[in-house]
Design an enzyme around this catalytic site. Structure first.
Site, PDB file in Angstrom:
ATOM      1  N   ALA A 177      -4.736   7.522  -4.135  1.00 18.26           N
ATOM      2  CA  ALA A 177      -3.607   6.911  -4.408  1.00 18.26           C
ATOM      3  C   ALA A 177      -3.557   5.702  -4.815  1.00 18.26           C
ATOM      4  CB  ALA A 177      -2.677   7.395  -3.146  1.00 18.26           C
TER       5      ALA A 177
ATOM      6  N   SER B  88       0.958  -1.163  -0.011  1.00 18.67           N
ATOM      7  CA  SER B  88      -0.081   0.026  -0.049  1.00 18.67           C
ATOM      8  C   SER B  88       0.835   1.196  -0.026  1.00 18.67           C
ATOM      9  CB  SER B  88      -1.059  -0.037   1.270  1.00 18.67           C
ATOM     10  OG  SER B  88      -1.816   0.934   1.093  1.00 18.67           O
ATOM     11  N   ASN B  89       0.411   2.267   0.292  1.00 15.58           N
ATOM     12  CA  ASN B  89       1.125   3.511   0.284  1.00 15.58           C
ATOM     13  C   ASN B  89       0.663   4.570   1.697  1.00 15.58           C
ATOM     14  OD1 ASN B  89      -1.021   5.543  -0.606  1.00 15.58           O
ATOM     15  ND2 ASN B  89      -0.781   4.161  -2.427  1.00 15.58           N
ATOM     16  N   HIS B  90       1.260   5.580   1.775  1.00 17.08           N
ATOM     17  CA  HIS B  90       1.011   6.468   3.095  1.00 17.08           C
ATOM     18  C   HIS B  90      -0.218   7.548   2.896  1.00 17.08           C
ATOM     19  CE1 HIS B  90       4.215   5.203   5.189  1.00 17.08           C
ATOM     20  NE2 HIS B  90       5.015   5.639   4.449  1.00 17.08           N
ATOM     21  N   SER B  91      -1.161   7.402   1.836  1.00 16.92           N
ATOM     22  CA  SER B  91      -2.322   8.255   1.466  1.00 16.92           C
ATOM     23  C   SER B  91      -3.053   8.293   2.850  1.00 16.92           C
ATOM     24  CB  SER B  91      -2.864   7.935   0.459  1.00 16.92           C
ATOM     25  OG  SER B  91      -4.163   8.596   0.368  1.00 16.92           O
TER      26      SER B  91
END
Ligand code: CTP
Ligand code: CA
Length: 223
Positions: free
Chosen positions: A100, A33-36
């Site tokens: 994101a 995943s990502n930091h959104s």
């Protein structure tokens, strides 16, 4: 005071917003995943509702309360998010992609937890569908607005994405700046259309969302 920002600029419009990260499962316990944080998308959903729109918020996993009087559709992966977005297409005047989305997902999802073994492990990732580009390709497409998260050459990359994805507008975000963007309460962006660009200096995401929607609503109205 409560109605100070209720401009009604989007009265009667059906607005769909994607927000937050997507999660791409590797096995039953792990994901990419990502930091959104979802904050910008949730602020846009709130501002659109306040501007009189009927709002659907398609959200990946975030730690934010559901905005009042907004239809929240919770999704996990990019594939789920695309399906949810396509399902709204018939009833959508304005689509804003602030999510994101993970660009790639694991080629396979292991049914069982992947066990620790050798010193190295290789993952094969496959490209996810581009949700906003898919929406923008449709015959009866809504007015379509994307975001561009960039760390460098913001202007050039944002304009290229506007073209390539066939968007009406794109909101460019410099994610290399620590004070704004991912997770922050403030943001500063540039809004591009084929007619030109407008800069929004650093401000609270709630206020920025109202200003962006005011600018988008003007373009929407002249169509
Ligand atoms: N987007 C999308 N579906 C994807 C990837 C991106 O809908 N699979 C949308 C985002 O929500 C955003 C816009 O496309 O509105 C641009 O996302 P961004 O990550 O900046 O661009 P990419 O096209 O993925 O290119 P790159 O990450 O290589 O810069
Ligand atoms: Ca991307």
């Amino acid at each position: 005071l409560a109605n100070r920002f209720t401009t009604g600029a989007l009265a009667g419009k059906r607005v769909v917003i994607t927000a937050g990260p997507t999660r791409e499962a590797l096995d039953p316990v792990r994901y990419i995943s990502n930091h959104s944080s979802g904050k910008m998308g949730y602020a846009l959903a709130r501002a659109a509702q306040e501007a009189g729109a009927e709002v659907t918020l398609i959200s990946g996993p975030v730690h934010l309360p559901a905005p009042d009087r907004v239809t929240l559709v919770s999704v996990v992966s990019a594939t789920d998010m695309l399906a949810a977005a396509l399902a709204t297409l018939e009833h959508c005047d304005l689509f804003i992609a602030s999510a994101a989305v993970a660009d790639y997902r694991p080629a396979t999802i292991a049914e069982q937890k992947i066990k620790k073994a050798g010193d190295e492990i290789q993952l094969t990732l496959v490209k996810n569908p581009d949700i906003v580009a898919t929406i923008a390709q449709h015959k009866n497409r809504p007015f379509t607005v994307g975001f561009a998260a960039e760390t460098n050459d913001v202007d050039a990359y944002a304009r290229a994405k506007l073209e390539r994805k066939n968007l009406d507008m794109i909101i460019a975000n410099d994610v290399s700046r620590q004070d704004i963007g991912f997770g922050a309460d403030d943001n500063a962006v540039t809004l591009y259309s084929k007619h030109g660009s407008t800069e929004f200096t650093v401000m609270n995401k709630a206020l920025l969302a109202r200003q962006l929607l005011a600018a988008i609503a003007i373009q929407l109205a002249v169509l």
